[in-house]
Design an enzyme around this catalytic site. Sequence first.
Site, PDB file in Angstrom:
ATOM      1  CB  CYS A 194      -1.651   2.414 -27.070  1.00 32.94           C
ATOM      2  SG  CYS A 194      -1.050   3.500 -25.702  1.00 32.94           S
ATOM      3  CG  ASP A 247      -5.623   3.309 -29.731  1.00 32.38           C
ATOM      4  OD1 ASP A 247      -6.241   2.900 -28.856  1.00 32.38           O
ATOM      5  OD2 ASP A 247      -4.620   3.940 -29.854  1.00 32.38           O
ATOM      6  CB  SER A 267      -6.662   7.678 -22.340  1.00 34.12           C
ATOM      7  OG  SER A 267      -5.681   6.685 -22.489  1.00 34.12           O
ATOM      8  CE  LYS A 268      -4.154   1.765 -15.744  1.00 37.65           C
ATOM      9  NZ  LYS A 268      -3.377   0.867 -15.562  1.00 37.65           N
ATOM     10  N   GLY A 280     -12.138   1.759 -21.407  1.00 36.82           N
ATOM     11  CA  GLY A 280     -12.031   1.997 -20.184  1.00 36.82           C
ATOM     12  C   GLY A 280     -13.290   3.436 -20.027  1.00 36.82           C
ATOM     13  CG  HIS A 304      -6.978   8.024 -30.160  1.00 33.51           C
ATOM     14  ND1 HIS A 304      -6.244   7.634 -29.094  1.00 33.51           N
ATOM     15  CD2 HIS A 304      -7.988   7.150 -30.201  1.00 33.51           C
ATOM     16  CE1 HIS A 304      -6.891   6.722 -28.603  1.00 33.51           C
ATOM     17  NE2 HIS A 304      -7.869   6.151 -29.110  1.00 33.51           N
TER      18      HIS A 304
END
Length: 276
Positions: free
Chosen positions: A184, A191, A85-86, A253, A223
Site C-alpha cells: 500500500c 498486498d 479501500s478503507k 477488511g 492494486h
Amino acid sequence: MQHPAEHSPLGKTSEYVSSYTPSLLFPISRTAKWAELGLSAETLPYRGVDIWNCYELSWLTPAGKPVVAIGEFSIPADSPNIIESKSFKLYLNSLNQSAFDSREALRAVLQKDLSAAAGAPVGVRLRSLDEVAEEGIGRLPGRCIDELDIAVDGYEQPRPELLRCDAGRIVEEQLYSHLLKSNCPVTGQPDWGTLVVDYRGPALDPASLLAYLVSFRQHQDFHEQCVERIFLDLQRLLQPQALSVYARYVRRGGLDINPYRSLAEVAPDNRRLVRQ
C-alpha cells in the site's frame, strides 16, 4: 510529491459509523497514475474492470431483522476515479444498523452512491451465501510458473527489462503466479495476489515473467496501478494479438480487489481463489 490518498482514511484512526453515510466514500482520481504511465483518459490502450467482493455486508429489514449477503461491485477501468479501500469499508459498515425495504432497494442505493464516487456506472450484485458457496473455490487453467528456478537481486521497483520473449514463435497460452506482492502506498501494508496473464503472441519466457513479478515485492502502489503497469510492460514487449492481465488479491477488511485489463471487451470470471 504527496500521494493522492494522503487525505483519505488510510493509515488513520477512524470512527466506525453504523448509520448510512454515503459521504464516507473517498474517490481518488486515476489521472495522476495514468500520467505516470504515459496515459490519459483518451489514450487508454486497454479495457477492463475492477471487481470488488465484499464479505462483510449486512443491513436491517424494516422490522429490524439483520440480513447478510456477499456484494460484488464492478468499477469500469476507465472511470475517472477509484474508491479508496478503507473509505469503501467504512461506507459499507455504515449500512449495518440501517433499514432498507428490500434487497433491491439496497442494491439501488449502493449503485447510486458508488457510481457517484467512481464517476461512472458501477455494477452491483448482492448474492446469497448459498449461491456463492455452490461455486466453490476456483482453480486456474494454464501453467503455474512459481516452481521455476530464478535468481532475484532486486525488489524495490518493477523491472520490465527482465522480460524476455521469442519473437519467432507465436503461441496462445495462460501463465499465472501466486507470488505477486506489492505494498500500500500510504500504510506500507503488504498486498498479496495471484496474477494471470492470458495472451496470443510471441512466446513469453516464463522465468523472465516470474522474475519481473517478484520485482514488485517492495513496490508501493495501489492494486489497479500495478496491474496497469504489468499490462503495459507486456504489451510493449510482445505487441500481442490478444492480451489480458488479471490480478486476484487477498482480501483485507472484508474486501478483495480484482483488477482486470484486456485488449478485448471480455467479462472476467469472478470465482474466488483459495487465498480469497
